[in-house]
Write an enzyme that holds these catalytic residues in place. Structure first.
Site, mmCIF file in Angstrom:
data_model
loop_
_atom_site.group_PDB
_atom_site.id
_atom_site.type_symbol
_atom_site.label_atom_id
_atom_site.label_comp_id
_atom_site.label_asym_id
_atom_site.label_seq_id
_atom_site.Cartn_x
_atom_site.Cartn_y
_atom_site.Cartn_z
ATOM 1 N N GLU A 8 81.268 49.303 69.087
ATOM 2 C CA GLU A 8 81.854 49.050 67.761
ATOM 3 C C GLU A 8 81.118 47.851 67.187
ATOM 4 O O GLU A 8 81.674 46.753 67.061
ATOM 5 C CB GLU A 8 83.368 48.795 67.828
ATOM 6 C CG GLU A 8 83.981 48.873 66.416
ATOM 7 C CD GLU A 8 85.390 48.329 66.321
ATOM 8 O OE1 GLU A 8 86.268 48.766 67.088
ATOM 9 O OE2 GLU A 8 85.603 47.456 65.440
ATOM 10 N N HIS A 10 78.495 46.262 64.280
ATOM 11 C CA HIS A 10 78.295 46.577 62.862
ATOM 12 C C HIS A 10 77.020 46.023 62.270
ATOM 13 O O HIS A 10 76.488 45.007 62.701
ATOM 14 C CB HIS A 10 79.503 46.098 62.064
ATOM 15 C CG HIS A 10 80.781 46.694 62.552
ATOM 16 N ND1 HIS A 10 81.013 48.047 62.544
ATOM 17 C CD2 HIS A 10 81.888 46.140 63.118
ATOM 18 C CE1 HIS A 10 82.217 48.286 63.047
ATOM 19 N NE2 HIS A 10 82.763 47.146 63.415
ATOM 20 N N HIS A 165 87.671 53.672 62.551
ATOM 21 C CA HIS A 165 87.600 52.210 62.493
ATOM 22 C C HIS A 165 88.587 51.703 61.445
ATOM 23 O O HIS A 165 88.814 52.361 60.431
ATOM 24 C CB HIS A 165 86.167 51.794 62.127
ATOM 25 C CG HIS A 165 85.961 50.322 62.140
ATOM 26 N ND1 HIS A 165 86.224 49.534 61.039
ATOM 27 C CD2 HIS A 165 85.542 49.506 63.129
ATOM 28 C CE1 HIS A 165 85.963 48.275 61.369
ATOM 29 N NE2 HIS A 165 85.549 48.231 62.627
ATOM 30 N N ASP A 286 82.435 44.152 68.864
ATOM 31 C CA ASP A 286 82.750 44.083 67.430
ATOM 32 C C ASP A 286 81.868 43.034 66.755
ATOM 33 O O ASP A 286 82.284 42.341 65.834
ATOM 34 C CB ASP A 286 84.233 43.779 67.165
ATOM 35 C CG ASP A 286 84.758 44.409 65.863
ATOM 36 O OD1 ASP A 286 83.943 44.882 65.059
ATOM 37 O OD2 ASP A 286 85.991 44.406 65.658
HETATM 38 C C1 GRE Z 1 86.044 44.978 62.342
HETATM 39 O O1 GRE Z 1 84.950 45.456 62.044
HETATM 40 O O2 GRE Z 1 86.706 45.448 63.255
HETATM 41 C C2 GRE Z 1 86.566 43.831 61.552
HETATM 42 C C3 GRE Z 1 86.300 43.771 60.188
HETATM 43 C C4 GRE Z 1 86.786 42.692 59.464
HETATM 44 C C5 GRE Z 1 87.521 41.699 60.108
HETATM 45 C C6 GRE Z 1 87.796 41.786 61.447
HETATM 46 C C7 GRE Z 1 87.316 42.857 62.176
HETATM 47 O O3 GRE Z 1 85.586 44.752 59.615
HETATM 48 O O4 GRE Z 1 87.588 42.945 63.504
HETATM 49 ZN ZN ZN Z 2 84.758 46.711 63.864
#
Ligand code: GRE
Ligand code: ZN
Length: 326
Positions: A8, A10, A165, A286
């Site tokens: 997960e 990004h 997500h 994350d």
């Molecule tokens: C995530 O990608 O899980 C995320 C966000 C924004 C804040 C916290 C977070 O996109 O964990």
């Molecule tokens: Zn995330």
């Protein structure tokens, strides 16, 4: 543990970067975050190597495509994101795989985009930021609805996992958060919405129609493992239109995988592991919302059997995503 795989994780196009701003602290944090999320190269790889992470499956930030009200613009944005990300991960396939962003505003276009990404780019699945808006801002469409059945048929045929997500719920659809913006985002609203979306899917019969569907959720299961027993217990007395068949808990355990993203808490992990089993839990960080160091130090320090750590940290992901790790 060396050789961990995280899924997960990004990345952002410059044009979707602003979607993340409200979730990141002050200006120093934002500078670091902006640098890290826009990049799929040296800094990311170094942050992985320092923390024993061998491979990331990367995905677009949230809510991005799901918050675009124009269907045509959503289709274009998803394509741009997927094309750009494919080029970047293509430079380092040893370290990176990709999840497709999908224009869920149009189930047929979403199915076609997923197929294109899997077949042209070797993407290993999709990651979608929960419900989609469409036509007007005040809409929240969930994928258990009948118009998504052809989409799920395609996911089933391609046999790739679908990651749900989080995103924040819309205040107009969730008035209980009025006056509490902190509550409706990542501390709680993210999990509440993603959990309801997951449970709606469990109750919709889609897993009976396509038993090989594989859904992944993060943050140690968005609270569902803790609640699973009670959900089934109460539904025995109060099924109220539930059409999922069997016990919902069995569907969840069979068709869902959970990750440790952003929830580095040992009691929560123990609960999740004992509810869903060793084959259905996967390490994730994350990044860059969380640091790889926090994720890895916690995971590496868990007092579980080495063989179990290897499964959660690496081999479950290789099997689920059919990763070609030499
Ligand atoms: C995530 O990608 O899980 C995320 C966000 C924004 C804040 C916290 C977070 O996109 O964990
Ligand atoms: Zn995330």
């Amino acid at each position: 543990m060396k050789g961990k795989i995280a899924l997960e994780e990004h990345w952002s196009l410059p044009e979707t970067l602003e979607d993340s701003r409200g979730f990141v602290g002050g200006s120093a944090d934002w500078k670091r975050f902006e640098r890290q999320i826009l990049e799929l190269g040296d800094e990311r790889v170094s942050e992985m190597e320092k923390n024993g992470i061998d491979h990331q499956i990367v995905s677009l930030n949230s809510p991005a495509v799901q918050a675009v009200v124009s269907t045509n613009e959503a289709i274009d944005l998803a394509k741009r994101a997927n094309d750009t990300m494919a080029k970047l991960i293509g430079k380092n396939r040893k370290r990176f795989s990709g999840f497709a962003a999908l224009p869920m505003q149009d189930p047929k276009a979403a199915a076609e985009e997923l197929e294109r990404c899997v077949k042209e780019f070797g993407y290993v699945g999709a990651l979608v930021n929960s419900f989609t808006q469409k036509d007007k801002a005040d809409t929240a469409i969930y994928y258990d609805l009948p118009e998504y059945r052809p989409f799920w048929k395609k996911v089933s045929e391609l046999d790739v996992p679908f990651y749900i997500h989080p995103r924040s719920p819309l205040l107009s659809k969730a008035p209980e958060y009025e006056g509490h913006p902190w509550l409706m985002s990542s501390p709680w609203g993210f999990a509440a919405d993603t959990a309801v979306h997951s449970l709606r899917l469990c109750g919709s019969g889609v897993f009976r129609e396509y038993p090989n569907l594989k859904v992944v959720i993060g943050h140690m299961g968005e609270g569902i493992p803790f609640f699973l027993w009670r959900i089934d217990a109460r539904m025995r007395f109060s099924p109220r239109g539930y059409t999922g068949g069997d016990y919902l808990g069995e569907t969840f355990i069979k068709n869902f995988w959970i990750t440790t993203s952003g929830n580095f808490c040992t009691p929560s992990f123990q609960c999740a592991l004992s509810m869903v089993g060793i084959d259905n839990v996967l390490f994730s960080a994350d990044y860059p919302f969380e640091s790889n160091k926090d994720a890895a130090e916690w995971f590496d320090g868990l007092e579980i059997a080495a063989a179990d750590k290897e499964k959660i940290g690496r081999t479950n992901a290789i099997k689920l995503f059919k990763l070609d790790m030499k």
